[in-house]
Design a protein around this motif. Structure first.
Motif, PDB file in Angstrom:
ATOM      1  N   THR A 148      -3.160 100.367  53.650  1.00 36.19           N
ATOM      2  CA  THR A 148      -3.958 101.432  54.262  1.00 36.19           C
ATOM      3  C   THR A 148      -5.386 101.486  53.734  1.00 36.19           C
ATOM      4  O   THR A 148      -6.264 102.039  54.392  1.00 36.19           O
ATOM      5  N   GLN A 149      -5.639 100.920  52.554  1.00 34.41           N
ATOM      6  CA  GLN A 149      -7.018 100.860  52.058  1.00 34.41           C
ATOM      7  C   GLN A 149      -7.148  99.802  50.970  1.00 34.41           C
ATOM      8  O   GLN A 149      -6.233  99.583  50.180  1.00 34.41           O
ATOM      9  N   ALA A 150      -8.319  99.161  50.950  1.00 33.20           N
ATOM     10  CA  ALA A 150      -8.670  98.237  49.879  1.00 33.20           C
ATOM     11  C   ALA A 150      -9.983  98.710  49.264  1.00 33.20           C
ATOM     12  O   ALA A 150     -10.959  98.932  49.984  1.00 33.20           O
ATOM     13  N   GLU A 151      -9.971  98.891  47.956  1.00 29.98           N
ATOM     14  CA  GLU A 151     -11.175  99.339  47.253  1.00 29.98           C
ATOM     15  C   GLU A 151     -11.601  98.285  46.241  1.00 29.98           C
ATOM     16  O   GLU A 151     -10.828  97.915  45.361  1.00 29.98           O
ATOM     17  N   PHE A 152     -12.826  97.817  46.381  1.00 29.90           N
ATOM     18  CA  PHE A 152     -13.384  96.837  45.459  1.00 29.90           C
ATOM     19  C   PHE A 152     -14.321  97.543  44.489  1.00 29.90           C
ATOM     20  O   PHE A 152     -15.297  98.165  44.911  1.00 29.90           O
ATOM     21  N   GLU A 153     -14.014  97.458  43.226  1.00 30.49           N
ATOM     22  CA  GLU A 153     -14.927  97.946  42.198  1.00 30.49           C
ATOM     23  C   GLU A 153     -15.867  96.813  41.833  1.00 30.49           C
ATOM     24  O   GLU A 153     -15.429  95.685  41.570  1.00 30.49           O
ATOM     25  N   THR A 154     -17.171  97.115  41.817  1.00 29.96           N
ATOM     26  CA  THR A 154     -18.170  96.102  41.481  1.00 29.96           C
ATOM     27  C   THR A 154     -19.237  96.724  40.590  1.00 29.96           C
ATOM     28  O   THR A 154     -19.593  97.890  40.770  1.00 29.96           O
ATOM     29  N   PRO A 155     -19.772  95.957  39.638  1.00 25.86           N
ATOM     30  CA  PRO A 155     -20.884  96.459  38.835  1.00 25.86           C
ATOM     31  C   PRO A 155     -22.066  96.828  39.723  1.00 25.86           C
ATOM     32  O   PRO A 155     -22.328  96.182  40.743  1.00 25.86           O
ATOM     33  N   LEU A 156     -22.774  97.877  39.352  1.00 26.10           N
ATOM     34  CA  LEU A 156     -23.900  98.372  40.137  1.00 26.10           C
ATOM     35  C   LEU A 156     -24.976  97.310  40.286  1.00 26.10           C
ATOM     36  O   LEU A 156     -25.391  96.684  39.314  1.00 26.10           O
ATOM     37  N   ASN A 157     -25.425  97.094  41.521  1.00 22.68           N
ATOM     38  CA  ASN A 157     -26.455  96.103  41.816  1.00 22.68           C
ATOM     39  C   ASN A 157     -27.202  96.549  43.067  1.00 22.68           C
ATOM     40  O   ASN A 157     -26.622  96.613  44.157  1.00 22.68           O
ATOM     41  N   LYS A 158     -28.465  96.859  42.934  1.00 25.62           N
ATOM     42  CA  LYS A 158     -29.254  97.341  44.069  1.00 25.62           C
ATOM     43  C   LYS A 158     -29.368  96.294  45.175  1.00 25.62           C
ATOM     44  O   LYS A 158     -29.591  96.633  46.338  1.00 25.62           O
ATOM     45  N   GLU A 159     -29.221  95.026  44.811  1.00 25.63           N
ATOM     46  CA  GLU A 159     -29.409  93.957  45.786  1.00 25.63           C
ATOM     47  C   GLU A 159     -28.244  93.805  46.754  1.00 25.63           C
ATOM     48  O   GLU A 159     -28.329  93.056  47.726  1.00 25.63           O
ATOM     49  N   ASP A 160     -27.133  94.481  46.474  1.00 29.49           N
ATOM     50  CA  ASP A 160     -25.968  94.301  47.342  1.00 29.49           C
ATOM     51  C   ASP A 160     -25.828  95.397  48.393  1.00 29.49           C
ATOM     52  O   ASP A 160     -24.843  95.454  49.117  1.00 29.49           O
ATOM     53  N   ARG A 161     -26.835  96.251  48.503  1.00 28.51           N
ATOM     54  CA  ARG A 161     -26.733  97.391  49.415  1.00 28.51           C
ATOM     55  C   ARG A 161     -26.603  96.973  50.871  1.00 28.51           C
ATOM     56  O   ARG A 161     -25.866  97.584  51.637  1.00 28.51           O
ATOM     57  N   GLU A 162     -27.329  95.927  51.273  1.00 22.79           N
ATOM     58  CA  GLU A 162     -27.269  95.499  52.673  1.00 22.79           C
ATOM     59  C   GLU A 162     -25.861  95.064  53.041  1.00 22.79           C
ATOM     60  O   GLU A 162     -25.329  95.465  54.083  1.00 22.79           O
ATOM     61  N   PHE A 163     -25.243  94.260  52.193  1.00 29.40           N
ATOM     62  CA  PHE A 163     -23.877  93.806  52.471  1.00 29.40           C
ATOM     63  C   PHE A 163     -22.929  94.994  52.568  1.00 29.40           C
ATOM     64  O   PHE A 163     -22.141  95.111  53.514  1.00 29.40           O
ATOM     65  N   LYS A 164     -22.982  95.884  51.610  1.00 26.58           N
ATOM     66  CA  LYS A 164     -22.071  97.032  51.596  1.00 26.58           C
ATOM     67  C   LYS A 164     -22.287  97.966  52.774  1.00 26.58           C
ATOM     68  O   LYS A 164     -21.356  98.647  53.212  1.00 26.58           O
ATOM     69  N   SER A 165     -23.512  97.989  53.303  1.00 25.09           N
ATOM     70  CA  SER A 165     -23.812  98.902  54.411  1.00 25.09           C
ATOM     71  C   SER A 165     -22.987  98.588  55.654  1.00 25.09           C
ATOM     72  O   SER A 165     -22.723  99.479  56.471  1.00 25.09           O
ATOM     73  N   TYR A 166     -22.556  97.336  55.801  1.00 22.56           N
ATOM     74  CA  TYR A 166     -21.750  96.977  56.965  1.00 22.56           C
ATOM     75  C   TYR A 166     -20.371  97.626  56.937  1.00 22.56           C
ATOM     76  O   TYR A 166     -19.681  97.676  57.953  1.00 22.56           O
ATOM     77  N   PHE A 167     -19.974  98.134  55.791  1.00 26.48           N
ATOM     78  CA  PHE A 167     -18.638  98.705  55.641  1.00 26.48           C
ATOM     79  C   PHE A 167     -18.655 100.234  55.570  1.00 26.48           C
ATOM     80  O   PHE A 167     -17.613 100.859  55.368  1.00 26.48           O
ATOM     81  N   GLU A 168     -19.823 100.834  55.740  1.00 22.90           N
ATOM     82  CA  GLU A 168     -19.932 102.283  55.574  1.00 22.90           C
ATOM     83  C   GLU A 168     -19.092 103.073  56.564  1.00 22.90           C
ATOM     84  O   GLU A 168     -18.617 104.162  56.256  1.00 22.90           O
TER      85      GLU A 168
END
Length: 215
Positions: free
Chosen positions: A156-176
């Motif tokens: 029902t859900q998958a959660e990925f924990e990742t170290p904070l990185n401002k450069e990955d915002r574009e990729f993550k935005s596709y999953f918002e």
């Protein structure tokens, strides 16, 4: 977005899978990937499967064919800190924008002319290696076992924990807008899989896989 499967690179030739079997999961088939130099152990559920993956041929995975995928670097996660996870999404319209700038990988274990769209996330290796298979709007059919002693059925859900990185915002935005895939800022690379909406209220930790299962 719908998840087809998730892989986790093993650091012990897949032996970590024994903990999943002991936990009450029924193991499915395994597969060697010619030309890619990897093999696996798999666990199937009603809407998803979990793949434990490891390298068996270092020459193949570092060959000209496979080197561009950066799978070798992922397999060395325990040395370089890369994420050991791979996220496979169902090939659908909802993923088209994400994969607009993806690379093409044509493994020799696929029929000629068939390819995988891949995001190696080489510049942000704390993100999962992300890809989709060529089967449009469907998952590949299988006859694998999906009944488990612990009664787990559906992811029902998958959660990925990742170290904070401002450069990955574009990729993550596709999953918002996704309600089943989440990214959480953390000090570590870790995966939490929730099954059946956490109906049994049980949490299991698998430290050797950097994995938590909630069901």
């Amino acid at each position: 977005m719908e998840i087809d499967h998730i892989f986790i690179f093993s650091n012990d030739s897949g032996q970590e899978s024994d903990d999943l079997v002991e936990f009450g999961l029924t193991e499915g088939s395994s597969r060697f990937h010619p030309g890619q130099g990897t093999t696996n152990r798999k666990f199937y559920f009603e809407n998803f499967f979990l793949e434990i993956l490891w390298v068996v041929n270092e020459k193949e995975i570092q060959s000209n064919l496979t080197a561009k995928t950066k799978l070798w670097e992922r397999s060395q996660f325990y040395r370089n800190g890369n994420s050991r996870f791979g996220l496979c999404l169902v090939n659908s319209e909802s993923t088209d924008k994400l994969f607009e700038k993806s690379e093409i990988y044509e493994p020799i274990y696929f029929p000629k002319g068939m390819s995988i769209d891949i995001f190696t996330n080489e510049q942000n290796p704390n993100l999962p290696w992300t890809f989709r298979l060529p089967y449009r709007d469907e998952k590949k059919t299988h006859n694998e076992p999906t009944k488990h002693d612990n009664q787990i059925k559906k992811l029902t859900q998958a959660e990925f924990e990742t170290p904070l990185n401002k450069e990955d915002r574009e990729f993550k935005s596709y999953f918002e807008s996704s309600n089943n895939i989440d990214f959480k800022n953390s000090h570590r690379n870790h995966l939490t899989l929730e099954f059946d909406n956490f109906s049994q209220n049980i949490v299991m930790e698998f430290k050797e896989l950097d994995l938590t299962i909630k069901y």
